[in-house]
Design an enzyme around this catalytic site. Structure first.
Site, short mmCIF file in Angstrom:
data_model
loop_
_atom_site.label_atom_id
_atom_site.label_comp_id
_atom_site.label_asym_id
_atom_site.label_seq_id
_atom_site.Cartn_x
_atom_site.Cartn_y
_atom_site.Cartn_z
N CYS A 168 5.64 0.01 -7.93
CA CYS A 168 4.72 -0.37 -9.00
C CYS A 168 4.53 0.77 -9.98
O CYS A 168 4.46 0.56 -11.19
CB CYS A 168 3.37 -0.78 -8.41
N GLU B 144 -2.94 -6.49 -10.62
CA GLU B 144 -2.03 -5.37 -10.89
C GLU B 144 -0.67 -5.96 -11.17
O GLU B 144 -0.02 -6.52 -10.29
CB GLU B 144 -1.93 -4.39 -9.72
#
Length: 467
Positions: free
Chosen positions: A271, A237
Site C-alpha cells: 500500500c 484506504e
C-alpha cells in the site's frame, strides 16, 4: 443440473500465482445466511462491550498469540496464495506489534473525557463502540492490514465481521479459528465468504455500524455507493503512488537500499510502496547506478525456495497491468535498466524494473502500479520536487532523504500526503495515525485516532440537584 451449476458459480477460488492451480476454494454465503451472521454479531455486541476492558484486551491478545503459534503453517500458505517468498517469515512481527500497541494505549485512548464537575453538575464525554464493525481486508499484507482494525475494534467493545480478499482466502478463517480458541466468543468475531452483490446488499441494508475497507479506488467507490443513505461510517484506504525525494545531502547508500526495497519488496505489492523517486541532479547518476546493481542482485523465482528474494505477483492480471505501464513508458521514450530475467514467464513471474527518462505524461508515473517497477527522475530544487510529488491523485506517504530535519519538516508541510517519512520508508508505526488524502481515502487507523474512529462520542450532562 442448474442447481449444481449455481453451486459451482458461488465458489470463491484462490488461484496460486506459483503455478496457476486452485489452491483453495470456499462457498459464498447466501444473502439470508450473511444477514444471520450480522444479526448474531449485533445480538452479541452488548454483552461483549459490557465485559471489563482488560478482559477484552486479554482475550484479543490471546487470539493474537494463537495466530503466532500457527506461523509455521501460515508462511508457506501465504507463499502459495499470494507469492511472498518464505524466506521473509510471514507477518507476525508486524501483526503482533500493531495489536500490542493498541492494547497498551486502550485504557487511555478510551478513557472518559472530563469536562468539569462541581456541586451542581457532572459533565463528561464517553467513547462508546459503534456496534458491528465490518472489515474488508486486502490480500497484499492480509494479516497486518486486518489486525489494524480487528484488534482495536474488538478491544473497544465492537463485534467484528471480517471479509478477506479471495486471493488470500484462508486468512480470515485462520484468524477466527485462533481467536475463538483463545476464548473470544464465536459471534463476537466472525469470518465470512461473500460475493460483491451480497456484500453490497448487507451494507445497503444497514447491517453494520462502521465499515473499514482497504483496496482499490473503485472498490472504495462501490462501498460508498452501497452505504449511501444509511449514514454508516466508512474508513477507506485506497490507492497510492508514493514518492521518494533524495536531496543533495542525503546518505546515498541508505537512500538506495531503503527506497528500492520499498519499491520492490513483496513484488511491489505494498500500500505504501515507493512508486516514483525524485533525486537531486547531483546524485542522480550515482543513485541510478547503485539502484540497478541492487535490483540485478535479486533472485526471481518460486517463493517456496529459500534463495528466492522476489516471488511472482499475486495474480497474472496484476502483472499484466505493470507490463502494460512499462511498455507504454518505453514507447514514450523511457529507458529500462533491468534485462528480462530468465524466470520471467510473461505471466505472474515479472522482472523487477527501473525506468529513467520518465515523465508525468506516462501512466507509470501517475497510475498506481502496485508492482515491482519504479521511475526515477532528476530534480534541481525542493520546489520542483514538491510540485512533482503533489502531482498525483493519491496521497498516502512520502519519503524524504536529507540530513536536515528542519528542511524535511518544511518540505513535509507542503506535501499532500497522510504520512511524511524522513530517512525511512514503507513502514507503519502503530503509534501514528495511518491515513491518507485525496483519492487514497479517508479516515484513519491505529494510534489514539484509530480508537476514536472505531467509537462514537457520547456526552453526559448530569445535573445533581434540581433546587
Amino acid at each position: 443440473m442448474p442447481a449444481i451449476k449455481d453451486a459451482i458459480m458461488q465458489m470463491l477460488k484462490c488461484i496460486s500465482p506459483i503455478d496457476g492451480t486452485v489452491y483453495a476454494e470456499r462457498p459464498v454465503l447466501t444473502l439470508e445466511a450473511a444477514q444471520a451472521v450480522a444479526a448474531r454479531a449485533r445480538a452479541a455486541q452488548a454483552a461483549w462491550a459490557a465485559r471489563p476492558l482488560q478482559e477484552r484486551i486479554d482475550l484479543v491478545m490471546a487470539g493474537v498469540a494463537a495466530v503466532g503459534a500457527m506461523n509455521d503453517e501460515i508462511v508457506p500458505e501465504l507463499a502459495h496464495m499470494m507469492g511472498r517468498p518464505v524466506r521473509y517469515g510471514g507477518e507476525f512481527r508486524g501483526f503482533n506489534e500493531r495489536a500490542s500497541h493498541m492494547a497498551t494505549i486502550a485504557e487511555s485512548a478510551l478513557a472518559d473525557i472530563a469536562v468539569g464537575e462541581d456541586a451542581t453538575f457532572l459533565r463528561y464525554i464517553k467513547r462508546v463502540p459503534h456496534g458491528v464493525v465490518f472489515v474488508v481486508a486486502p490480500w497484499n499484507y492480509p494479516y497486518m492490514t486486518a489486525i489494524n482494525t480487528v484488534a482495536p475494534a474488538l478491544i473497544a467493545g465492537n463485534t467484528v465481521v471480517l471479509k478477506h480478499a479471495t486471493q488470500t482466502l484462508l486468512v480470515g478463517e485462520r484468524m477466527a479459528r485462533a481467536f475463538h480458541a483463545a476464548g473470544v466468543p464465536e459471534d463476537v468475531f466472525q469470518n465470512v465468504f461473500l460475493d460483491h452483490d451480497t456484500t453490497s446488499a448487507l451494507i445497503a441494508g444497514g447491517a453494520f455500524n462502521f465499515i473499514n475497507f482497504t483496496g482499490s479506488v473503485g472498490g472504495g467507490r462501490a462501498m460508498e455507493r452501497a452505504a449511501a443513505g444509511t449514514f454508516t461510517g466508512l474508513g477507506l484506504e485506497l490507492g497510492g503512488k508514493d514518492p521518494g525525494y533524495v536531496m543533495e545531502d542525503a546518505d546515498l547508500d541508505a537512500a538506495v537500499e531503503t527506497l528500492i526495497d520499498g519499491a520492490m519488496f513483496n513484488s511491489g505489492q505494498c500500500c505504501c510502496g515507493i512508486e516514483r523517486i525524485y533525486v537531486h541532479q547531483s546524485l542522480f547518476d550515482a543513485f541510478v547506478e547503485k539502484s540497478v546493481a541492487l535490483v540485478n542482485s535479486y533472485k526471481l523465482g518460486n517463493p517456496m525456495n529459500a534463495e528466492t528474494t522476489i516471488g511472482p505477483m499475486a495474480n497474472e492480471r496484476f502483472a499484466a497491468e505493470v507490463r502494460a505501464q512499462v511498455a507504454e513508458a518505453l514507447e514514450m521514450g523511457a529507458k529500462a535498466h533491468i534485462a528480462t530475467m530468465p524466470e520471467d514467464d510473461g505471466a505472474a513471474y515479472l522482472t523487477p524494473q527501473i525506468l529513467t527518462n520518465v515523465s508525468h505524461k506516462m501512466r507509470v508515473m501517475r497510475d498506481e502500479s502496485f508492482g515491482p517497477v519504479v521511475g526515477i527522475m532528476p530534480v534541481s530544487s525542493d520546489e520542483e520536487a514538491i510540485a512533482l510529488m503533489n502531482d498525483s491523485e493519491f496521497g498516502l506517504t512520502a519519503s524524504l532523504w536529507t540530513a536536515d530535519v528542519d528542511r524535511a519538516q518544511t518540505v513535509g508541510d507542503r506535501i499532500e500526503t497522510g504520512t511524511v517519512f524522513l530517512n525511512r520508508a514503507d513502514y507503519l508505526d502503530p503509534g501514528l495515525c495511518w491515513t491518507g488524502c485525496k483519492n487514497t481515502g479517508r479516515g484513519g487507523g491505529l494510534s489514539v485516532i484509530g480508537y476514536h474512529n472505531l467509537t462514537r462520542p457520547k456526552s453526559y450532562h448530569l445535573k445533581k440537584v434540581t433546587k
